[in-house]
Design a protein around this motif. Structure first.
Motif, PDB file in Angstrom:
ATOM      1  N   SER A 501       0.837  -1.206   0.000  1.00  0.00           N
ATOM      2  CA  SER A 501       0.000   0.000   0.000  1.00  0.00           C
ATOM      3  C   SER A 501       0.866   1.248   0.000  1.00  0.00           C
ATOM      4  CB  SER A 501      -0.931  -0.007   1.212  1.00  0.00           C
ATOM      5  OG  SER A 501      -0.192   0.102   2.415  1.00  0.00           O
ATOM      6  N   THR A 749      -5.328   1.996  -4.712  1.00  0.00           N
ATOM      7  CA  THR A 749      -4.622   2.530  -3.542  1.00  0.00           C
ATOM      8  C   THR A 749      -5.528   2.564  -2.328  1.00  0.00           C
ATOM      9  OG1 THR A 749      -3.279   3.906  -5.019  1.00  0.00           O
ATOM     10  CG2 THR A 749      -3.284   4.491  -2.682  1.00  0.00           C
ATOM     11  N   SER A 753      -4.796   0.171   0.835  1.00  0.00           N
ATOM     12  CA  SER A 753      -4.454   0.903   2.061  1.00  0.00           C
ATOM     13  C   SER A 753      -5.424   0.563   3.184  1.00  0.00           C
ATOM     14  CB  SER A 753      -4.475   2.415   1.794  1.00  0.00           C
ATOM     15  OG  SER A 753      -3.510   2.774   0.831  1.00  0.00           O
TER      16      SER A 753
END
Length: 874
Positions: A501, A749, A753
């Protein structure tokens, strides 16, 4: 059989009588050691013996039951234990629900997008045919009509072949004009797709003939929404782009190709579109159905040979071009497959971390049940029987967590279904259907076994006599070793997710700093398509543009208005070869290609595209005046070097609005605009003035002084004021265009994340739980050390040392794993290497600090232990 069971029970009671008395004496001695008087110790032992007798009765009853009855008994016992320990159950269920819910949600996407067949008849036999010119930078490109016709007539590997070109149609006849997404298709299109109409018929070969009365096939959705599912719609006339079309059929519910198409009309290729000069006009999709027994490789071999013959026959247009055969499934979902597989791997890691956490909780809980298990062993329960009961409890716990995880997955699936198809193809089909529920059931069993096996093995391996005599202290070291190993595993997986991430986040942040070459703030854009039936000449199209821009620029709050043939960041709608005087001698295969836009004079100013040399287009650059062009900076630097391009000439080859290459004088050079995405190299682009070339597919741009969204109504009204039958569609702000350009990197992303953050939280809780349990088990030892003079700093260092040892080992293993796996993410990264040292170091330090805090809290608690109390602690 009842009297046999009675005798068996009597014999069993006699055999266990001595063990009960021995147990009573051991328990009494241990109570005295805890500081009780003999009377108190004896009373407490008898009370516990009463509980032991209940256990004995339960063991006898369970040994006498059959498998199904004993399984039911295990489930009831497990449910009682989980209800009795509500706090433990809540924490374990929430931990597992996060992992199971995330896995179920991502699997539902993978099943809908990658695993479920496309909704066509035998979709694995449908292929897409594209032209390819790697030397020009076009690995996959659309097909020209003459090449398509030659393929259709000469290729023998296909059962049928059809061309498709997207198009929006202006529908008039309702309260307001409306844009309807549709497609121009060749007659065999529905045969290629294996699609049958719901009512009516599809196209016949004679429907493709130019000049015949127009016919149209409607989608099921358009039929129900616009025509109220009226079966009498067959034969009715619709006005599309100012031309009458007769409805001949309605397709089955769910059929839609291309994406979003709600109606289909015949292609109707005329002589001009099939002439020699049209071989360079690439704008068709071509679909084909393979013959039975023909593979994609065999079809590719034939198409390669056919492309070579066409190259020899038409060197000016086909030189350097070949063809590719690609499965329709690969074209549809191939681009999203790597992203989904990476996310599936991430949620798999998250589930493993959750399982390790729950296994740690069960091991800690087993410490409180070790005497109970030892008594069960002493009273005749087999190790396999106890292990089965413990695993049943684990699977029951996993089942409850799966039910909660499905609620989380349903919420996630609803959010994913709202994603536009450009970001996630087939998003509308995502759901918790039967295969997904089957996956959830399987994952419930597997996870129950994953986190239940270690505690079950650890408990059943203990020696009952030693446990009863020593209070279970003999097995604590082994159990602590297993728990430490699980924490190392959690830390390893968490670091790998965090590094992944971190790389995506750094890549995304760098992507957002890229200058797209234009200003998107306070910009509003919308699409307008002028029908050929009403705007057949360039003069008529130019008059519409002039009137519309004049009206828009007079609106209060509007700074400027412009039109162009396409939106920035969406890619040029045309690609073609071009040449200068110096490049004229090059063969067609070696001639460079560029993007192409037709724009109004103030287009560059409204979008903030800088003028580097020369001038912008002017109103005087109109029909009848010498042809002019503006080129992008990348063309000037690559082909003119130190020589000024102003005054030089350039001709536009295949793909231009007219097939005849006309020389244009270069009057200006502007900055590059990143048409193909922020992460791609700048596209070489040629611009021509809209007042010299009438254009029907227009994008209207408005720059305002404030929020551009408030001018949507104004834009619609001004278009209708110029032409009451002209609808407006595809309305976006400039910021929305930029968001769409980074939508997929942003989604990757964000999700990775999120999973990495959950992994970090779970790993931190795992470290904290193990350290707290370690402190509790070593309280007596800590008391002895402090009584012998050890200070708080010594105790703090002693406890932290154990936690940091586990953390550092996990970080080392995680770094090795990340070094190997992040290479799979190379295609997702922008200006970041998969083994970026800074990311590895920063993430490792961050995880170390978090783990240090998780260890410090129980370590700090250990330093505050009263030595007197600690020495009496058990």
């Amino acid at each position: 059989m009842s009297w046999l069971r009675f005798l068996q029970r009597e014999r069993w009671d006699q055999e266990r009588q001595r063990e009960l008395h021995a147990y009573l004496e051991i328990e009494t001695d241990e109570n005295i050691a805890r500081g009780m008087t003999r009377e108190e110790a004896r009373y407490a032992a008898h009370r516990k013996l009463g509980n032991t007798t209940q256990i004995r009765e339960e063991i006898y009853r369970m040994n006498s039951l059959g498998f199904v009855e004993s399984l039911w008994q295990d489930l009831r016992c497990g449910a009682r234990m989980l209800r009795k320990n509500a706090g433990f159950t809540t924490v374990a269920v929430l931990t597992l629900a996060l992992g199971i819910g995330a896995n179920t949600a991502i699997f539902s996407v993978i099943h809908a997008v990658l695993l479920r067949p496309l909704p066509y008849d035998n979709p694995d036999r449908i292929v897409t045919l594209v032209e390819s010119s790697p030397t020009r930078g076009f690995p996959r490109f659309s097909v020209s009509p003459p090449n398509y016709v030659d393929w259709r007539n000469q290729a023998s590997a296909f059962q049928s072949m059809a061309s498709v070109s997207r198009g929006d149609f202006t529908y008039t006849g309702g309260a307001e004009p409306e844009r309807i997404a549709g497609a121009n298709v060749a007659a065999p299109f529905f045969s290629v797709m294996g699609a049958e109409p719901f009512i009516g018929r599809t196209f016949l070969p004679e429907d493709d003939v130019v000049g015949r009365a127009g016919v149209v096939v409607l989608s099921y959705g358009l039929w129900t929404q616009r025509f109220g599912s009226d079966p009498q719609v067959i034969g009715k006339s619709l006005t599309l782009d100012g031309r009458p079309y007769r409805v001949i059929g309605v397709m089955q519910n769910g059929f839609q190709y291309p994406r979003g198409a709600d109606l289909w009309v015949p292609s109707e290729f005329d002589q001009q579109s099939l002439g020699p000069g049209a071989r360079g006009a690439h704008y068709l999709r071509v679909l084909a159905r393979l013959k039975t027994g023909v593979s994609i490789d065999q079809a590719q071999a034939e198409m390669t040979s056919l492309s070579q013959r066409l190259e020899e026959q038409y060197p000016k247009t086909n030189s350097g071009w070949t063809s590719r055969v690609i499965s329709l499934n690969e074209v549809t979902v191939g681009a999203i497959r790597p992203t989904l597989l990476v996310l599936f791997g991430a949620v798999g890691f998250l589930l493993l971390i959750a399982c390790a956490n729950v296994a740690n909780l069960l091991l800690a809980r087993a410490a409180g049940r070790q005497r109970e298990i030892a008594v069960r062993f002493s009273l005749g329960a087999s190790r396999m029987r106890v292990a089965r009961q413990l695993l049943t409890e684990s699977i029951l716990l996993s089942g409850i967590a799966t039910a909660c995880g499905l609620l989380l997955a349903e919420w996630a699936v609803r959010a994913l279904r709202t994603l536009p198809p450009s970001n996630l193809p087939r998003a509308a089909t995502i759901g918790l259907d039967l295969p997904v529920l089957g996956f959830a059931a399987a994952i419930a069993i597997v996870t129950g076994l994953l986190f239940g096996v270690a505690p079950a093995l650890q408990v059943t391996r203990s020696a009952p006599a030693e446990t009863l005599k020593e209070g279970g202290r003999s097995s604590s070291a082994g159990r602590q070793g297993v728990r430490s190993a699980l924490v190392v595993l959690e830390t390893t997986l968490a670091l790998m997710l965090l590094i992944g991430s971190g790389l995506l986040l750094k890549s995304f942040l760098r992507l957002q700093t890229v200058d797209p070459g234009f200003q998107s703030k306070n910009i509003l854009t919308a699409g307008v398509t002028l029908p050929e039936s009403k705007y057949s000449t360039d003069v008529q199209k130019i008059q519409f543009v002039d009137q519309l821009l004049g009206r828009l620029q007079s609106v209060q709050g509007v700074r400027e208005a412009a039109v162009a043939s396409g939106n920035p960041m969406e890619g040029s709608n045309l690609g073609f070869a071009f040449a200068t005087k110096d490049l004229q001698a090059l063969s067609p295969a070696d001639q460079p290609s560029a993007g192409y836009y037709v724009v109004s004079p103030n287009y560059f100013h409204i979008l903030g595209v800088p003028l580097l040399v020369g001038r912008y287009f002017a109103q005087e650059d109109s029909i009848g005046t010498p042809r002019v062009a503006i080129i992008s900076q990348s063309i000037a630097e690559r082909f003119f070097h130190d020589k000024s391009p102003i005054g030089q000439t350039i001709f536009i080859g295949a793909g231009a609005p007219t097939p005849t290459p006309l020389w244009r004088e270069i009057i200006g050079v502007v900055g590059d605009v990143k048409d193909d995405g922020l992460g791609e190299a700048a596209t070489m682009t040629v611009y021509e003035p809209v007042r010299q070339i009438g254009w029907r597919d227009l994008k209207v741009f408005v720059r305002s002084d404030s929020n551009p969204s408030q001018f949507v109504g104004v834009l619609r009204s001004q278009v209708l004021a110029v032409d009451k039958d002209q609808p407006v569609a595809d309305i976006f702000t400039g910021d929305e265009l930029m968001s769409q350009a980074v939508a997929q990197p942003q989604l990757r992303t964000l999700l990775l994340s999120l999973f990495a953050t959950l992994a970090l939280i779970l790993a931190s809780l795992g470290i904290y739980g193990v350290m707290s349990n370690t402190v509790a088990q070593r309280t007596h030892e800590i008391g002895v050390r402090m009584a012998l003079g050890a200070g708080q700093s010594n105790v703090l260092r002693l406890v932290l040392k154990n936690g940091m040892r586990m953390t550092l080992l996990g970080i080392a293993l995680g770094a090795v794993g990340a070094f190997a796996l992040t290479r799979l993410m190379k295609s997702f990264l922008f200006h970041v290497t998969p083994t970026d040292p800074a990311t590895f170091i920063e993430v490792a330090l961050f995880l170390f600090v978090v783990a240090l805090l998780a260890s410090y809290i129980p370590a700090r608690r250990a330093t505050r232990v009263d030595p007197v109390i600690a020495l009496r602690y058990e």
